[in-house]
Design an enzyme around this catalytic site. Structure first.
Site, mmCIF file in Angstrom:
data_model
loop_
_atom_site.group_PDB
_atom_site.id
_atom_site.type_symbol
_atom_site.label_atom_id
_atom_site.label_comp_id
_atom_site.label_asym_id
_atom_site.label_seq_id
_atom_site.Cartn_x
_atom_site.Cartn_y
_atom_site.Cartn_z
ATOM 1 C CG ASP A 399 -2.167 0.792 1.063
ATOM 2 O OD1 ASP A 399 -2.396 1.354 -0.020
ATOM 3 O OD2 ASP A 399 -2.936 0.870 2.049
ATOM 4 C CD GLU A 402 -0.220 6.636 -2.458
ATOM 5 O OE1 GLU A 402 0.056 6.642 -1.235
ATOM 6 O OE2 GLU A 402 -0.870 5.743 -2.999
ATOM 7 C CG ASP A 466 -8.152 3.458 -0.724
ATOM 8 O OD1 ASP A 466 -7.808 2.327 -1.061
ATOM 9 O OD2 ASP A 466 -7.505 4.154 0.076
#
Lengths: 683, 683
Positions: A399, A402, A466
């Site tokens: 995950d 960023e 998401d």
């Protein structure tokens, strides 16, 4: 110099760069193609959401030029008479045209380059774009970040997300930006830089690329077909290994809450006939409750309190043909022992003044492993090898990536503003090398939402991030399709999404209908995987609903039945770099209608998928290119044009080409649909 | 040239323009003070709300310069070596420094000028600014428009207004922008242009003024005190006549719905002891129901169906000391006979191709009288003279002026983009000349919300526009104060607002508490006036509530009792150009605390007003500069500093200076408070 395939044609007004019969860059005194200037940026980050404003102090056209040529290269000096200049070198290398940026003078930190455009040209790409596949008419800031909740300023969800956490986002926000685009003039263009960029496709006769540091080069490559073009793109950026064989056994079921709970839900699904390939427990390392929902405890190793006996069960599951998947990301929670270790070894990024830098991830704080320090990178790779691979995980969500703040200090001495966009690719490489060095490539599957130039080479599978648990255009079910198509055009041929979406905030709840429609789409993507979402207890969960499990049994059976075809597509992706999910125009180049279709896709060359992305729908309108089509769930035959089909649950709007060499297999799938589909999956 | 009071000091690095010991403009090669460039604007208007985006194609520093001097003027040529240049002429005239823009060369339609700034300098003005009095730290686009509903992107009201009608607005949106600011370095600066401008006060060491057309000049004038400075400002822009004597008789009651209803509400107020000076019926010309609420029928003449016998009643009321006020604006509804007349005479602005131009005002469409046509201007002035003045109106709301679309064609041949900002001033002049030519100046009162440079000279009274019916900071009760203070600094010394606010949308309703607090503030402004709002039936109305009428009786009595003092203030405004409502620092220059106070004000030099602008408050904190103060409602004495007072309804936080020459009058007001105030005005 007629042995060159490119031309730099000069006249007294300006010059033109032409490559393989395409005008790429026209510079004239009155319409210069190059501007330079100076800007002062304000970059604010709040939990991965960025507010970036630039005060442009100057933007100077470089009107004047000198051209020198030698046998292989053309040197272009652009300048103003006021001390601003830019030196370029144009050359061909391995069938690509490079315009290299050799140096610039003057007080400059902003560059604008104009690429020739046609009025009716369309462009695609720029990484993974969730709102618009055809990028024409808009500008696209390229900066990896949270993608936004809602992503549409006219919706209540977006407004609330903005007000509560600056998190609403907009059409261009993406985990995976990339300074590369594909033109319908049959070329792709890549700007090699990791600085903040903004690609502006609003203008009729040119595309304007803005970049906040001198780029290394702009590169163009051309092809005669889109298939050939995407193959060249992936050849340049890198291609994914094959999916592990076990993936084709069915769905990866996302469950949380400990060994017992996970196995209970898994068994229920199996009892109901759902085909499973994996069990994914993202909280395998423990969790943390925040106001956002159930979050994970970011200290990457098995949590035996929460998952007792997992060290044994994981092998028992493998024997049953079900793989166990976990979770990791590149941050370390302050309270964990991995943080302590990294901290003591000096492996964490710091503030510019050397103080500790903790990043707010939403009610908890983490350190950032400084991947620019080779020792830290190796150490973290070691964590993956030991805590994940050795433990027996067959996959994980890798995950984030960023959140590199622009005001931190890195080991390699490069500004974090320049490293920010690169981070997802480095993070992918860290995972990739852990697999490669343990001989697990093609056996272990990790999936990422973040990306940047070069992630293609390292990331074994993308996931769409998401989504909101709804049918909204910009952040719901259907936003996954432009995401798959755009990242696919960039050479990421393997894409999938959380079945049922993820983000449930401000009263938004996943419905059963949403889940069913999403599963119907996911069966025609490389990987099927469910996610409980950020607030599992408040949202619809498939394992609580017999009807939905039966529906999932159908869709996973279809997926498994189709796997010979899918394997072939995955092989094409690995060998030729052609993505599994493709825009219609990739196979119907002559059909002008196909170029703006972003909510249907080709699943390989023989299957067309038109997911139902609205609520309460019983019929669905589909565009079919001229061909002979068969509606897969019913066997009904169609010709091209706009057609309508009934779309009760369990009968998705999926069509195959009658002339496909896989026709026998597809007929078996139709038979399966007819055998398994139910009139009623409950409400 | 030592007889000049300004200096242009030259050195090899650059030059400095100094005036009355103030460094105004520093130009160096590395930090130029002038930039020019080219932009392509997109301007969209929806019902007076503008979306303006500018694509800046170039922004070129003019680094080089030549200076020539003669006995009176200094000529500065600025240039780049690439064909961009700008020629300035610096001169002093009537104790003002002018930097005239004589010409420019190159493809230029954008200009940026940097004015020297100090880090701790504050600036004020830019017309009527409702959100921020001190403008430092923000930029202010200067473009007359609707002010926005909510004006705060974090509120539900603003978001809804944006989504439903692009109408939410932001902190800088105003009906009355002006390219003029006042610096705490004791100068003011005016940029003479009506193009789109954006004044940026974000930078530490300079203010940057952007303008979208070559301006005529930048002008500076200095003074030793703020009183002197504002007096000079108003001397330059023009000053208002005295208020009519009748205004001091009390409140102007805003009622609608026809003769009978208006008189009934008026009589009820009178019975309850409310002092009235006027009855204001904005629907005197009839009305129209839209989804926004009750709108007016925009055909400017008495509607005898709706207001039977008004032609007689108006004179009867005058005999009773109550004046009748109406309404007008510069647009004509397509269905009205005035539109027909204007259309036939060719007095309406058209589209660029000569076709009819009808502007959408929200479910109805109007023509724009082309004031650049002298005949049309005179004709409309004639409408005011005949239909309003001759009919017997003693005042009116001269509404709007902000809606000139940028894509219409005007008689004078000037681009509507350049005329857009000027429109409010022309509209004011039309009203002003109608009064002047009929000898009614100082007898008739018209009030406007729109403005621009020069409106000071023509507009007899400003009103603060359409506040939301709430306590919000950016669009409620308290937003009126920065509006009064900023426009006051620009030389508009007479300001007032709709008591109770106007805009009720998206569930927002005026409460009684809001009305009472607003009335408590309005008693200490030049004019008291109520408005029923856009949705009268759904909102609190004073005439429906005995307690509120009693409270209004108190506040209007206070207003009337204070009128000798107010008249003196109004006289100061007319003669010296010092506004009635003033920032605290205007009288307490040495007190650094006063410079950021924008929610308290001086009402003349002897009264300090600190309106209660929050809901449900019983105590109120006030900053008092060092002086001897007496709390007007109670007679309690205070010294300077932060003090707290009880603020039950009817006892506003208003203080007077003990040493005032009006002390006797103020003591009478205190007595009046004590006699009239009630413990309970109902809930």
């Amino acid at each position: 110099m007629n042995f060159m395939t490119f031309k730099v044609q000069e006249n007294k007004e300006g010059f033109l760069i032409e490559y393989n019969s395409r005008n790429l860059l026209t510079h004239t005194f009155s319409k210069p193609a190059f501007y330079v200037g100076y800007g002062e940026a304000e970059i604010e980050m709040y939990r991965g959401n960025f507010k970036i404003q630039d005060y442009k102090i100057s933007r100077v056209p470089l009107k004047h030029f000198n051209i020198k040529k030698d046998s292989e290269k053309v040197y272009i000096d652009l300048y103003s008479n006021d001390g601003y200049s830019l030196s370029l070198c144009v050359k061909e290398m391995e069938d690509r045209l490079y315009i290299e940026f050799e140096r610039s003078t003057g007080t400059i930190n902003r560059y604008w380059i104009r690429i020739d455009a046609d009025e009716d040209e369309k462009v695609y790409g720029c990484g993974e774009q969730m709102s618009y596949f055809n990028l024409r008419g808009r500008n696209f800031p390229l900066w990896t970040s949270e993608p936004g909740v809602g992503r549409d300023k006219s919706t209540y969800i977006t407004w609330m997300a903005d007000v509560m956490g600056k998190a609403g986002g907009d059409y261009y926000n993406t985990n995976y930006p990339q300074p590369t685009f594909v033109s319908t003039r049959k070329y792709y263009c890549h700007l090699e830089s990791s600085a903040y960029m903004d690609f502006n496709f609003k203008n009729k006769y040119y595309h304007e690329l803005e970049v906040w540091s001198i780029p290394k080069y702009i590169m163009f490559e051309t092809a005669e077909t889109f298939i050939e073009l995407v193959s060249k793109i992936s050849s340049f950026f890198g291609r994914q290994p094959l999916l592990p064989e076990w993936v084709y056994n069915g769905l990866i079921l996302g469950v949380q809450g400990g060994t017992d709970r996970a196995l209970e839900k898994m068994n229920k699904a199996l009892e109901k006939g759902v085909k499973l390939s994996g069990l994914w427990c993202q909280d395998w390392q423990g969790r943390k409750i925040t106001s956002f929902g159930k979050r994970l405890f970011w200290n990457w190793k098995w949590n035996p309190q929460m998952y007792p006996e997992l060290d044994k069960k994981i092998w028992e599951l493998k024997d049953k043909g079900i793989r166990f998947l976990g979770y990791i990301n590149p941050y370390l929670i302050k309270e964990g022992d991995l943080y302590k270790e990294a901290y003591e070894k000096g492996y964490l990024a710091t503030k510019l003044n050397g103080e500790d830098y903790l990043v707010d991830f939403g009610e908890f704080y983490c350190g950032i492993v400084d991947f620019t320090n080779p020792e830290a990178f190796e150490w973290y790779k070691g964590v993956i090898k030991k805590n994940l691979i050795e433990f027996g995980l067959d996959g994980w969500m890798a995950d984030f990536g960023e959140y590199l703040p622009t005001d931190c200090k890195l080991y390699n001495g490069v500004s974090a503003e320049i490293m920010h966009n690169v981070w997802p690719t480095i993070w992918a490489r860290c995972n990739y090398e852990a697999l490669k060095e343990t001989g697990k490539l093609g056996e272990i599957l990790f999936f990422m939402r973040a990306g940047f130039t070069g992630v293609q080479r390292y990331c074994t599978l993308l996931w769409a991030g998401d989504q909101s648990v709804d049918f909204s255009i910009h952040d719901g079910l259907v936003s996954v399709i432009p995401g798959a198509l755009s990242s696919g055009m960039m050479g990421n041929g393997l894409h999938h999404s959380d079945i049922g979406g993820y983000t449930s905030l401000f009263g938004l709840k996943r419905t059963k209908e949403l889940f069913l429609r999403w599963a119907e789409m996911a069966a025609f993507t490389p990987v099927m995987r469910t996610h409980e979402g950020n607030r599992p207890d408040e949202n619809f969960q498939v394992y609580d609903d017999d009807g939905a499990l039966e529906h999932l049994a159908l869709m996973t059976s279809v997926y498994v039945k189709l796997s010979p075809y899918l394997k072939d597509l995955v092989k094409q992706n690995t060998e030729e770099g052609i993505p599994v999910q493709r825009p219609l125009f990739m196979h119907y180049e002559d059909d002008k209608n196909t170029y703006d279709i972003q909510y249907q896709y080709m699943y390989g060359k023989d299957i067309l998928v038109a997911p139902v992305y609205k609520e309460g729908v019983s019929r669905w309108s589909v565009y079919l290119p001229q061909d002979e089509w068969i509606h897969m769930p019913t066997g009904q035959e169609f010709r091209g044009g706009y057609v309508e089909v009934d779309v009760p649950f369990g009968k998705p709007a999926v069509f195959y080409r009658r002339s496909s060499e896989y026709r026998d297999l597809f007929e078996e799938v139709t038979k399966l649909f007819k055998e398994m589909v139910k009139d009623d999956y409950g409400s």
